[in-house]
Design a protein around this motif. Structure first.
Motif, PDB file in Angstrom:
ATOM      1  N   GLU A 195     -30.462  23.730 -58.061  1.00  0.00           N
ATOM      2  CA  GLU A 195     -29.647  24.985 -58.182  1.00  0.00           C
ATOM      3  C   GLU A 195     -29.442  25.750 -57.055  1.00  0.00           C
ATOM      4  O   GLU A 195     -28.763  26.260 -56.613  1.00  0.00           O
ATOM      5  CB  GLU A 195     -30.033  25.722 -59.444  1.00  0.00           C
ATOM      6  CG  GLU A 195     -29.255  26.896 -59.849  1.00  0.00           C
ATOM      7  CD  GLU A 195     -29.327  27.632 -61.070  1.00  0.00           C
ATOM      8  OE1 GLU A 195     -30.481  27.307 -61.757  1.00  0.00           O
ATOM      9  OE2 GLU A 195     -28.701  28.467 -61.456  1.00  0.00           O
ATOM     10  N   LEU A 196     -30.937  26.138 -56.466  1.00  0.00           N
ATOM     11  CA  LEU A 196     -31.044  26.728 -55.259  1.00  0.00           C
ATOM     12  C   LEU A 196     -30.098  26.238 -54.034  1.00  0.00           C
ATOM     13  O   LEU A 196     -29.397  26.861 -53.511  1.00  0.00           O
ATOM     14  CB  LEU A 196     -32.608  26.845 -54.804  1.00  0.00           C
ATOM     15  CG  LEU A 196     -32.818  27.638 -53.583  1.00  0.00           C
ATOM     16  CD1 LEU A 196     -32.302  29.112 -53.628  1.00  0.00           C
ATOM     17  CD2 LEU A 196     -34.147  27.529 -53.204  1.00  0.00           C
ATOM     18  N   MET A 197     -30.461  24.915 -53.990  1.00  0.00           N
ATOM     19  CA  MET A 197     -29.309  24.187 -52.820  1.00  0.00           C
ATOM     20  C   MET A 197     -28.094  24.385 -53.073  1.00  0.00           C
ATOM     21  O   MET A 197     -27.382  24.955 -52.179  1.00  0.00           O
ATOM     22  CB  MET A 197     -29.832  22.644 -52.874  1.00  0.00           C
ATOM     23  CG  MET A 197     -28.776  21.757 -51.737  1.00  0.00           C
ATOM     24  SD  MET A 197     -29.249  20.032 -52.021  1.00  0.00           S
ATOM     25  CE  MET A 197     -28.385  19.905 -53.591  1.00  0.00           C
ATOM     26  N   SER A 198     -27.621  24.054 -54.369  1.00  0.00           N
ATOM     27  CA  SER A 198     -26.148  24.109 -54.610  1.00  0.00           C
ATOM     28  C   SER A 198     -25.744  25.845 -54.365  1.00  0.00           C
ATOM     29  O   SER A 198     -24.636  25.796 -53.881  1.00  0.00           O
ATOM     30  CB  SER A 198     -25.832  23.842 -56.206  1.00  0.00           C
ATOM     31  OG  SER A 198     -26.421  22.571 -56.445  1.00  0.00           O
ATOM     32  N   LYS A 200     -17.853  28.110 -59.333  1.00  0.00           N
ATOM     33  CA  LYS A 200     -17.973  28.542 -57.950  1.00  0.00           C
ATOM     34  C   LYS A 200     -18.374  27.444 -57.121  1.00  0.00           C
ATOM     35  O   LYS A 200     -18.382  27.497 -55.847  1.00  0.00           O
ATOM     36  CB  LYS A 200     -18.953  29.811 -57.861  1.00  0.00           C
ATOM     37  CG  LYS A 200     -20.236  29.088 -58.200  1.00  0.00           C
ATOM     38  CD  LYS A 200     -21.118  30.576 -58.081  1.00  0.00           C
ATOM     39  CE  LYS A 200     -22.578  30.238 -58.659  1.00  0.00           C
ATOM     40  NZ  LYS A 200     -23.580  31.074 -58.339  1.00  0.00           N
ATOM     41  N   TYR A 201     -18.920  26.356 -57.457  1.00  0.00           N
ATOM     42  CA  TYR A 201     -19.437  25.223 -56.746  1.00  0.00           C
ATOM     43  C   TYR A 201     -18.657  24.469 -56.348  1.00  0.00           C
ATOM     44  O   TYR A 201     -18.825  23.862 -54.968  1.00  0.00           O
ATOM     45  CB  TYR A 201     -20.551  24.568 -57.730  1.00  0.00           C
ATOM     46  CG  TYR A 201     -21.757  25.399 -58.069  1.00  0.00           C
ATOM     47  CD1 TYR A 201     -22.676  25.638 -57.162  1.00  0.00           C
ATOM     48  CD2 TYR A 201     -21.898  25.611 -59.354  1.00  0.00           C
ATOM     49  CE1 TYR A 201     -23.675  26.407 -57.665  1.00  0.00           C
ATOM     50  CE2 TYR A 201     -22.869  26.479 -59.929  1.00  0.00           C
ATOM     51  CZ  TYR A 201     -23.827  26.892 -59.201  1.00  0.00           C
ATOM     52  OH  TYR A 201     -25.061  27.774 -59.395  1.00  0.00           O
ATOM     53  N   THR A 244     -22.967  26.533 -51.529  1.00  0.00           N
ATOM     54  CA  THR A 244     -21.845  27.325 -52.071  1.00  0.00           C
ATOM     55  C   THR A 244     -21.415  28.756 -51.177  1.00  0.00           C
ATOM     56  O   THR A 244     -20.431  29.098 -50.540  1.00  0.00           O
ATOM     57  CB  THR A 244     -21.852  27.831 -53.540  1.00  0.00           C
ATOM     58  OG1 THR A 244     -21.965  26.711 -54.260  1.00  0.00           O
ATOM     59  CG2 THR A 244     -20.583  28.254 -53.828  1.00  0.00           C
ATOM     60  N   ASN A 245     -22.842  29.468 -51.103  1.00  0.00           N
ATOM     61  CA  ASN A 245     -22.741  30.880 -50.409  1.00  0.00           C
ATOM     62  C   ASN A 245     -22.470  30.680 -48.964  1.00  0.00           C
ATOM     63  O   ASN A 245     -21.689  31.148 -48.295  1.00  0.00           O
ATOM     64  CB  ASN A 245     -24.046  31.552 -50.592  1.00  0.00           C
ATOM     65  CG  ASN A 245     -24.099  32.139 -51.902  1.00  0.00           C
ATOM     66  OD1 ASN A 245     -23.144  32.143 -52.766  1.00  0.00           O
ATOM     67  ND2 ASN A 245     -25.469  32.277 -52.315  1.00  0.00           N
ATOM     68  N   MET A 246     -23.357  29.592 -48.199  1.00  0.00           N
ATOM     69  CA  MET A 246     -23.102  29.551 -46.922  1.00  0.00           C
ATOM     70  C   MET A 246     -21.689  28.464 -46.151  1.00  0.00           C
ATOM     71  O   MET A 246     -21.173  28.840 -45.274  1.00  0.00           O
ATOM     72  CB  MET A 246     -24.245  28.944 -46.374  1.00  0.00           C
ATOM     73  CG  MET A 246     -25.440  29.627 -46.768  1.00  0.00           C
ATOM     74  SD  MET A 246     -27.011  29.051 -45.992  1.00  0.00           S
ATOM     75  CE  MET A 246     -27.056  29.666 -44.311  1.00  0.00           C
ATOM     76  N   LEU A 247     -21.488  27.690 -47.197  1.00  0.00           N
ATOM     77  CA  LEU A 247     -20.327  26.649 -46.875  1.00  0.00           C
ATOM     78  C   LEU A 247     -19.144  27.016 -47.236  1.00  0.00           C
ATOM     79  O   LEU A 247     -17.947  26.623 -46.903  1.00  0.00           O
ATOM     80  CB  LEU A 247     -20.811  25.317 -47.025  1.00  0.00           C
ATOM     81  CG  LEU A 247     -22.111  24.599 -46.661  1.00  0.00           C
ATOM     82  CD1 LEU A 247     -22.210  23.335 -46.964  1.00  0.00           C
ATOM     83  CD2 LEU A 247     -21.943  24.618 -45.148  1.00  0.00           C
ATOM     84  N   GLY A 248     -19.038  27.712 -48.602  1.00  0.00           N
ATOM     85  CA  GLY A 248     -18.046  27.920 -49.406  1.00  0.00           C
ATOM     86  C   GLY A 248     -17.816  27.001 -50.283  1.00  0.00           C
ATOM     87  O   GLY A 248     -17.410  27.427 -51.765  1.00  0.00           O
TER      88      GLY A 248
END
Lengths: 552, 312
Positions: free
Chosen positions: A211-214, A310-311, A218-222
């Motif tokens: 979950e943290l990685m996803s 969002k993912y 999402t936050n960093m790559l979009g």
């Protein structure tokens, strides 16, 4: 006028030479022998590997009355099967996948047991001895008379593909302290296999880490994930992988055997699963876990539901978004877009070869680190789910191709085809399939050091994963379809809930809980009418074959 | 009684001529016997048989009809049945007046009629698969973007949304069928004697009365043909479901009977073929009386029935 005619003639001549070259077979113009056609689904693995075998064979056997010619097309199983049934197939041999039993049951194929027991040049073993999992394959491809009717060709794996370099750069992998790395040079965690320097280094090991990685991706790559909305059946394997990983492979087999016990967590302990209550496999806990995972990370929802994922890259929700669109976006969008990128793509091991032109085009316009087979793509391993029963990872083999020989009336053709089949399984060609196409074949043939050096980082990673049977289990779904009588008789319910065969499409409209309840209700409604109908049809199928449930 | 001159009838020239004629007729006749008579006979017989995976058959009585009407797929078949009726109603009954209006516009050679003719023929010239892809991309990506940008409205994916998916099928069928209908109707109108139109004008017709009282009656045989063929295929319509959704995941709310039968054939499960045959027989039994009634009714209301021969 004369000049333009010459120009047109020259153009036509160039075109015809070009089209002959496109056939990929040398000396076609000199070789005037009639053809035995070999049908090939010209998909992700391409045809180069086969052209080499065919060219070599034709050159090595000038005495044969017929030459072999590749008939490359996009014909899938249904087309091949229908053409064989209708007698309109122009080919004598065909590579296809899925329901071999239908062709065997319909008596459309030639018994090739002798090929199984033949020794290809360069091997001191027979094909059967070379074959990994030969007993199950024999079960899958055998006819009622005990004959064998197909030869397994490749086994594929489908999962999350990610760009290792990008993940290092953006700190999306885990370090040895269990946190996301902050520096690309930081040592990565050893992964679930516990060994450093292997295919799963830095991968999330727990649901929380996933979950943290996803979320970070999402936050960093979009966008963390992408997949083809047109071929969203690709995601069925993700569902099955999680289900099997959570419940264990042994219990997962209840979906096919309807014979064993399962603890549903209802306080009754282990409940016996039989044909009578087989519909209860829909209640297996792993299904719920898998649906929830897919619902959370992958499912695009109907906008009228007011739920946004969002993912996932939004185009994945569209039915016109093909696998090549998804591949292209995963590569090009990520390479060229400075602010937004896509983290992972749900794809099969052939995807890199299939995207060859995309990579080459990118390299041509200056993105040389994205040249074909240069970039470090890898398969991302799934995390260990809370309370999961399986020790390691489970992968599902979604496509398991095989080679068949059409029922022959011409003995000469039959003999040539069988000889070709043995010829094609020489160890050097098995090796070449991996080197050339990036895929794997279920034959015990090792690559040489020189060949290994030619592999792309992605294929190396995939091969390492595929060979690690200690930490990874593989469920060959198409082989199961062929050897499981419950599948053949239409009883099994591994993904279809009566309305949706493709899980992610169902999740477009329903939550995981609603989807599951719909699934359970489908069999339970009207006093289990649907289950009982399927069961009756299955038992009828068995009785016509002179078999009983549990007996193959 | 006239005496037959056998010698003349069987002279060398006639024999060769007859052999040639019979040989030419033999092929279509054989084709008719095999691919129509035999095939339909087999189809009817199959409805009462069961089929094994190896293609062998056994007598199964009315079991296949029972499965179609009450089996696992019966609910889906009911949805498909209703959808087929809707599709026919919307594409033929509603679509036909629109097609006639546009055909009349072309017939009158009004402003831009040539351009319209070309634009509407374009979908027929481009490959069906490509056209479908373009349409899907437009509906799934283009349209929502446009709506968001210009109206600030979040449009759902109309192809996937259960409330709109069937509507998209209807629209797509109408749109694709528009070009061919347009050509046929306008060509039928072009065949009308110029003198009749002129006479109408002298009698004071305007465009509307000309269309209603002169053009439509004169092209009535074309309308009848369209309607009769439309009604006869009412329960085999399949929309473009396969192109939109593939074989395995067509939303149940959009199912159509033609696709249901197509899927049975494509999946190739021999044991399901007899149910497909039973289904076809049910469709035929329902369609034949409706088609005959439609033909009878249209012939009765043909305003020019004294001059038009019956559409047989």
């Amino acid at each position: 006028m004369k000049q333009s005619k010459r120009l047109i003639a020259l153009l036509l001549a160039t075109l015809s030479v070009g089209s002959m070259a496109a056939c990929g077979q040398e000396n076609q113009t000199e070789d005037k022998r009639p053809s035995i056609y070999l049908s090939l689904f010209n998909g992700g693995y391409g045809r180069v590997w086969l052209d080499q075998i065919v060219n070599d064979y034709n050159a090595a056997h000038p005495e044969n009355e017929y030459k072999i010619t590749v008939r490359a097309s996009k014909d899938e199983f249904n087309t091949i099967y229908n053409q064989l049934t209708a007698g309109t197939a122009v080919y004598d041999m065909a590579f296809t996948n899925a329901y071999a039993y239908k062709m065997i049951d319909a008596n459309l194929l030639e018994d090739i047991s002798s090929v199984w027991d033949s020794k290809p040049e360069g091997s001191d073993k027979t094909i059967r001895q070379m074959m990994i999992d030969s007993e199950n394959y024999a079960e899958a491809y055998k006819g009622d008379n005990g004959g064998l009717y197909a030869l397994p060709w490749y086994e594929s794996v489908r999962s999350f593909v990610y760009d290792h370099e990008l993940f290092l750069q953006y700190g999306l992998l885990f370090g040895q302290d269990g946190n996301l790395i902050t520096d690309p040079a930081q040592p990565l965690s050893v992964g679930k296999d516990g060994v450093a320097g292997t295919y799963d280094d830095g991968h999330p090991e727990t649901e929380a880490q996933w979950e943290l990685m996803s979320t970070m991706a999402t936050n960093m790559l979009g966008y963390a994930f992408n997949y083809s909305g047109k071929f969203s059946g690709y995601l069925n394997e993700i569902f099955l992988m999680i289900h099997a990983q959570y419940d264990s492979v042994d219990k997962f087999m209840l979906n096919y055997t309807f014979d064993g016990t399962y603890d549903f967590g209802d306080g009754n302990g282990e409940t016996e699963i039989t044909l009578e209550n087989g519909y209860r496999v829909t209640e297996m806990k792993g299904k719920k876990v898998a649906l929830e995972f897919m619902d959370k990370y992958l499912a695009c929802k109907d906008t009228t539901l007011g739920i946004t994922n969002k993912y996932t890259y939004p185009n994945a929700s569209t039915l016109s978004y093909s696998h090549t669109d998804a591949q292209s976006d995963f590569i090009v969008f990520t390479a060229r877009n400075k602010t937004e990128k896509i983290g992972m793509l749900v794809e099969g091991d052939w995807w890199e070869n299939e995207s060859k032109m995309v990579f080459k085009d990118l390299a041509e316009i200056g993105y040389t680190d994205y040249d074909f087979r240069k970039h470090d793509y890898r398969f991302m391993t799934l995390p260990r789910f809370n309370n999961q029963k399986e020790e390691g990872n489970v992968y599902v083999v979604p496509d398991n191709s095989y080679l068949v020989l059409k029922k022959q009336t011409n003995a000469t053709k039959r003999d040539i085809c069988k000889d070709f089949m043995t010829y094609a399984l020489q160890p050097k060609y098995v090796q070449n399939f991996t080197v050339e196409a990036g895929g794997v074949m279920p034959y015990d043939v090792e690559l040489t050091t020189e060949q290994k050096a030619k592999l792309s980082p992605f294929t190396k990673n995939f091969l390492e994963l595929y060979r690690d049977r200690e930490n990874n289990k593989f469920i060959n779904i198409q082989q199961l379809q062929n050897r499981s009588m419950t599948q053949r008789g239409g009883l099994a319910v591994s993904t279809s809930n009566g309305e949706h065969y493709i899980v992610i499409n169902g999740l477009y409209y329903y939550s995981a809980a609603d989807y599951l309840s719909k699934w359970t209700n489908y069999y339970a409604k009207d006093d289990y009418k649907n289950w009982n109908t399927n069961k009756a049809a299955y038992l009828d199928y068995l009785s016509k074959k002179g078999l009983t449930h549990g007996e193959n | 009684m006239e005496k037959i001159n056998w010698k003349k009838k069987f002279n060398r020239k006639n024999v060769f001529k007859n052999i040639f004629v019979y040989c030419m007729l033999l092929y279509p006749l054989a084709q008719f016997l095999v691919f129509y008579v035999y095939m339909n006979f087999e189809n009817i017989m199959m409805a009462f048989k069961g089929m094994m995976p190896d293609g062998s058959t056994y007598w199964n009585g009315l079991e296949n009809f029972k499965i179609v009407l009450t089996g696992v797929d019966s609910e889906l078949i009911r949805i498909a049945f209703a959808n087929n009726l809707w599709m026919f109603f919307l594409t033929t009954i509603v679509g036909m007046p629109l097609n006639i209006l546009f055909g009349y516009y072309l017939f009158k050679k009004k402003f831009g009629s040539t351009a319209i003719r070309i634009v509407y023929m374009l979908p027929s010239m481009v490959s069906g698969v490509v056209m479908n892809l373009l349409f899907m991309k437009f509906v799934e990506l283009g349209l929502p973007t446009m709506f968001k940008q210009y109206f600030g409205v979040q449009l759902p994916n109309l192809i996937r949304n259960n409330d709109t998916a069937f509507g998209v099928q209807v629209f797509y069928t109408l749109w694709l069928g528009f070009s061919s209908s347009l050509i046929i109707y306008s060509n039928a109108m072009f065949a009308i004697d110029e003198g009749i139109i002129e006479a109408g004008k002298i009698d004071g017709t305007n465009n509307l009365t000309e269309l209603i009282f002169i053009v439509v009656p004169l092209i009535f045989p074309t309308l009848t043909t369209y309607m009769v063929t439309g009604v006869s295929s009412i329960f085999t319509l399949s929309g473009s479901l396969f192109l939109f959704y593939g074989l395995n995941d067509v939303p149940h709310s959009t199912y159509m009977l033609g696709f249901y039968l197509f899927r049975i054939a494509m999946v190739g499960d021999l044991t399901a073929y007899p149910q497909g045959s039973a289904m076809s027989i049910i469709i035929t039994l329902v369609t034949v009386p409706i088609t005959l009634f439609t033909r009878w009714g249209l012939n009765r209301i043909d305003p020019m029935r004294d001059t038009h021969a019956d559409i047989s």
